[in-house]
Write a protein that holds these residues in place. Sequence first.
Motif, PDB file in Angstrom:
ATOM      1  N   THR A  32       1.125  -1.517  -5.525  1.00  0.00           N
ATOM      2  CA  THR A  32       1.795  -2.372  -4.545  1.00  0.00           C
ATOM      3  C   THR A  32       2.866  -1.595  -3.782  1.00  0.00           C
ATOM      4  O   THR A  32       2.971  -1.717  -2.552  1.00  0.00           O
ATOM      5  N   LEU A  33       3.643  -0.787  -4.504  1.00  0.00           N
ATOM      6  CA  LEU A  33       4.680   0.017  -3.850  1.00  0.00           C
ATOM      7  C   LEU A  33       4.071   1.018  -2.880  1.00  0.00           C
ATOM      8  O   LEU A  33       4.557   1.197  -1.760  1.00  0.00           O
ATOM      9  N   CYS A  34       3.012   1.696  -3.303  1.00  0.00           N
ATOM     10  CA  CYS A  34       2.370   2.690  -2.434  1.00  0.00           C
ATOM     11  C   CYS A  34       1.830   2.034  -1.169  1.00  0.00           C
ATOM     12  O   CYS A  34       1.967   2.578  -0.074  1.00  0.00           O
ATOM     13  N   ARG A  35       1.233   0.850  -1.326  1.00  0.00           N
ATOM     14  CA  ARG A  35       0.685   0.144  -0.173  1.00  0.00           C
ATOM     15  C   ARG A  35       1.803  -0.288   0.770  1.00  0.00           C
ATOM     16  O   ARG A  35       1.671  -0.190   1.991  1.00  0.00           O
ATOM     17  N   GLY A  38       3.286   2.880   2.434  1.00  0.00           N
ATOM     18  CA  GLY A  38       2.303   3.613   3.228  1.00  0.00           C
ATOM     19  C   GLY A  38       2.004   4.992   2.677  1.00  0.00           C
ATOM     20  O   GLY A  38       1.776   5.943   3.431  1.00  0.00           O
ATOM     21  N   ILE A  39       2.014   5.109   1.359  1.00  0.00           N
ATOM     22  CA  ILE A  39       1.726   6.384   0.692  1.00  0.00           C
ATOM     23  C   ILE A  39       0.376   6.273   0.020  1.00  0.00           C
ATOM     24  O   ILE A  39       0.033   5.238  -0.553  1.00  0.00           O
ATOM     25  N   ALA A  40      -0.386   7.345   0.061  1.00  0.00           N
ATOM     26  CA  ALA A  40      -1.633   7.382  -0.704  1.00  0.00           C
ATOM     27  C   ALA A  40      -1.281   7.543  -2.181  1.00  0.00           C
ATOM     28  O   ALA A  40      -0.432   8.364  -2.532  1.00  0.00           O
ATOM     29  N   PRO A  41      -1.920   6.778  -3.069  1.00  0.00           N
ATOM     30  CA  PRO A  41      -1.595   6.888  -4.496  1.00  0.00           C
ATOM     31  C   PRO A  41      -1.893   8.265  -5.087  1.00  0.00           C
ATOM     32  O   PRO A  41      -1.370   8.605  -6.141  1.00  0.00           O
ATOM     33  N   LYS A  58      14.093  -0.148  -1.958  1.00  0.00           N
ATOM     34  CA  LYS A  58      14.319  -1.381  -1.204  1.00  0.00           C
ATOM     35  C   LYS A  58      13.226  -2.406  -1.475  1.00  0.00           C
ATOM     36  O   LYS A  58      13.494  -3.608  -1.594  1.00  0.00           O
ATOM     37  N   GLU A  59      11.992  -1.928  -1.559  1.00  0.00           N
ATOM     38  CA  GLU A  59      10.857  -2.819  -1.823  1.00  0.00           C
ATOM     39  C   GLU A  59      11.004  -3.479  -3.203  1.00  0.00           C
ATOM     40  O   GLU A  59      10.752  -4.678  -3.359  1.00  0.00           O
TER      41      GLU A  59
END
Length: 150
Positions: A32-35, A38-41, A58-59
Motif C-alpha cells: 500500500t505504501l509503495c503504491r 509511486g515506488i516499485a516494490p 506522511k502516508e
Amino acid sequence: MVRWLNTFIEDAKVVERGLIQVLGIGQARTKTLCRAVGIAPTTKVGDLRPWHWDQMAKEIHTRGWSIQEELKKEVYDNIVRLQRMKHRRGYRHALALPTRGQRTRWHGNQARRAGNRGEKMDMQLAKAEGYKKKQDWQINRKGAEYPPQL
C-alpha cells in the motif's frame, strides 16, 4: 544502511522486504505504501531519495496506522485492561500461558519455561490486586485459590 522510524534497513534489500522490518508494517501495508508513493516494490532501499521516506511517513500518519512504540503501548494497554477487568485472558497473560485456547499439557509449560516472564507479570497483577509484598502474594498463591479474592 538507512535509518527510518528508529529502524535500520539495509541498502541492498528490496523495499518490499526492507519495510517489513519496521514493527507494525507487514507485506500488505508495504504494498500500500509503495503504491501510494509511486515506488516499485522491487526497488532497492538504497535507491530511494529522502523525500520518498518523508512521503511514506506522511502516508502512515494520514492512514492512522500504529507503528513501533505506539503499537507496543497499545498492546500493553490492552493486556493491562484485561487484567484490571479480571478477565480470563488477563490472568492467562499474567501467568504467561496461551490465551487463545491452545493445549497446555505440553506447550503451555514450555512457554512458561522459555521466557520466565510469568514471575514479573504475576507481580504486576499482584500489585494491581492490592498486595504490597511478594511474600503476601506467594503465601496466598501456595495456600489458597488463584486469583485471590480481596
